[in-house]
Design an enzyme around this catalytic site. Structure first.
Site, PDB file in Angstrom:
ATOM      1  CE  LYS A   1     -11.047   2.073  -0.886  1.00 29.71           C
ATOM      2  NZ  LYS A   1     -10.111   1.252  -1.069  1.00 29.71           N
TER       3      LYS A   1
ATOM      4  CB  THR B   1       1.947 -11.086  -6.039  1.00 31.13           C
ATOM      5  OG1 THR B   1       1.636 -11.224  -4.600  1.00 31.13           O
ATOM      6  CG2 THR B   1       0.935 -10.851  -6.977  1.00 31.13           C
TER       7      THR B   1
END
Length: 522
Positions: free
Chosen positions: A310, A339
């Site tokens: 952001k 991951t």
């Protein structure tokens, strides 16, 4: 005996050729038993009946049809943001330049030369891929440097980065809720989906308290024995309504009843505080300016989560807290362990953005000046802006079909992109446009947006601010009747002490030229 999920045994025909045909036994979930038996052929029909399977594609189509019918089906715009022309983008037609008013790259750091240079340097030398999880070749100097910048930003002992803010929230809450014995979460009713899902997947007990309601929070905290682990989970800035949490008072209650605090600063980092650490830092602005951290609101928060995608203009998320807490999450969070880590170039870019905004506050100050101007102008034209203390401008529409129509007109006729916000992001009947001014939006662009919205509101006969304020029209009517809320950024901090509300900043250019920008690196 069947388990709690109700596994049952049932005999079914295995259709094979010739003498190999036989009966077999399988265990299936009880919730599927009625489907299985309904599809099972009668004994006399077994020889000729064709086995029935679940109508998958038909089911998918029915779900989508329902979303089309109720107006909640989401369509994506082809928006290609131009790094050197922020906040402009082009659509699928490269000749159509669009003014973006809903980006979460709030400050345009995604195109900042320091960020791009850091990413290019690392990309050219180390490549595009991290090579694996942090446990298998994905840990590197850029991960270590980024986490050091984050822990410095929030003045915590440790930090840990994830592939997104969603994953950071979900991972940390799953670990905390599943490992603290008999843990109870106290979750704000307006919390983001990532917080809700993290709590749910932890399987810990949960109490939901009314949004920003300290009395309700205290009642629920008081109902839990003091020795039971408790976690108060909330956000600093709620991104769909722009409301700001009473962070200091929540800390008071948490300390009184033996709870720890989990604060999501995803929509606040980079935009609040002298160093961009968020609202918690901003509440003790002067103390943090001179490095007096002990006892501040930010110091009292146990766990802070943030996003890198952001205001920091790249991609990823993180948590920051005590060394032991962060290491426990690092060691237990499956969505971290299993991951692939962020690419080194992305980590380098994120660190460059954090370090720049730590030292420079000009972009966030200009953003909040622009936000005030746009909010004031919209309300002056009787448009239903939901009052709040933050940089978010929720413009209420109240109907999913009309909300999309407003967005379509803005895009097609005015070259303005604002995304309609419908269910499930907001409750039905509270559909809205979520406007996010940037520091680069000139007064001319602001005027263009306001004039476009005024014209569309009249054309479509949409409810005005006065309409929304009518008692009983909406659960938000009372909130919309508030004329003024004290902003997180005070006038003195923005250099507005001697300027009247709504007065134009004379240092800003007044003429509207599409190529104008106040971001000096372009």
């Amino acid at each position: 005996m069947a388990s709690s999920i109700g596994l049952l045994s049932f005999r079914h025909i295995v259709h094979m050729r010739g003498p190999q045909a036989r009966l077999s036994t399988q265990r299936i979930p009880a919730r599927l038993f009625s489907v299985a038996t309904a599809l099972r052929p009668e004994p006399e029909e077994e020889a000729s009946a064709v086995p029935q399977t679940f109508p998958y594609e038909h089911f998918y189509s029915r779900v989508l049809k329902k979303k089309h019918e109720d107006g909640s089906y989401r369509q994506f715009r082809n928006i290609n943001r131009l790094a050197r022309e922020f906040p402009y983008a082009h659509s699928d037609n490269k000749e159509k330049r669009v003014d973006v008013w809903c980006t979460n790259d709030y400050l345009g750091m995604g195109g900042h030369p320091k960020v791009l240079q850091a990413m290019h340097t690392v990309l050219d030398k180390y490549g595009a891929c991290s090579g694996g999880s942090r446990n298998i070749s994905g840990h590197n100097q850029w991960a270590e440097a980024l986490e050091k910048s984050i822990l410095k930003l929030h003045a915590k002992e440790a930090a840990l980065t994830f592939t997104s803010g969603y994953v950071a929230n979900e991972s940390a809450l799953v670990v905390l809720g599943s490992h603290l014995p008999d843990c109870v979460f106290l979750s704000d009713a307006s919390n983001h989906s990532s917080l809700i899902e993290g709590i749910r997947k932890s399987t810990a007990a949960k109490l939901v308290w009314k949004h920003n309601d300290l009395c309700d929070l205290e009642r629920k905290l008081a109902s839990i024995p003091l020795q039971v682990p408790k976690i108060v989970v909330f956000e600093s800035v709620y991104s769909m309504c722009g409301t700001v949490a009473p962070i200091s008072e929540i800390c008071d209650l948490a300390e009184k009843y033996g709870a720890i605090t989990f604060l999501d600063e995803v929509h606040a980092v980079g935009l609040y505080g002298p160093h961009g650490a968020g609202v918690a830092e901003h509440l003790d602005y002067k103390a943090h300016l001179v490095g007096n951290i002990k006892g501040t609101v930010m110091d009292r928060i146990d766990i802070i989560s943030g996003a890198l995608g952001k205001a920091f203009g790249t991609m990823g998320g993180y948590i920051a807290g005590s060394a032991a807490l962060v290491d426990m999450v690092r060691s237990q969070a499956r969505s971290f362990i299993f991951t692939t880590a962020q690419p080194p170039a992305v980590m380098a870019g994120a660190r460059a953005a954090i370090e720049h905004l730590y030292e420079h506050d000009d972009l966030r100050i200009q953003l909040h000046k622009n936000t005030r101007m746009v909010k004031a102008a919209l309300r002056e034209h009787d448009l239903p802006v939901l009052p709040n203390q933050s940089h978010i401008i929720p413009l209420m529409v109240g109907n999913s079909v009309l909300c999309k129509e407003v967005a379509d007109i803005l895009f097609n006729e005015y070259d303005i992109y604002v995304q309609p916000i419908n269910s499930p992001s907001v409750p039905r009947g509270q559909e809205r446009l979520r406007i996010a001014p940037t520091p680069a939006h000139t007064p001319g662009q602001q005027e263009h947006l306001v004039k476009a919205l005024v014209e569309i509101w009249r054309r479509l006969h949409l409810p005005t601010l006065k309409d929304w304020q009518t008692e009983g029209l909406s659960p938000l009517s009372e909130a919309l009747r508030k004329d003024h809320l004290e902003n997180v950024w005070m006038d003195a901090q923005l250099g507005l002490c001697n300027r009247k509300a709504g007065e134009i900043d004379e240092e800003q250019p007044k003429a509207f030229r599409p190529e104008e920008t106040r971001l000096g690196w372009h």
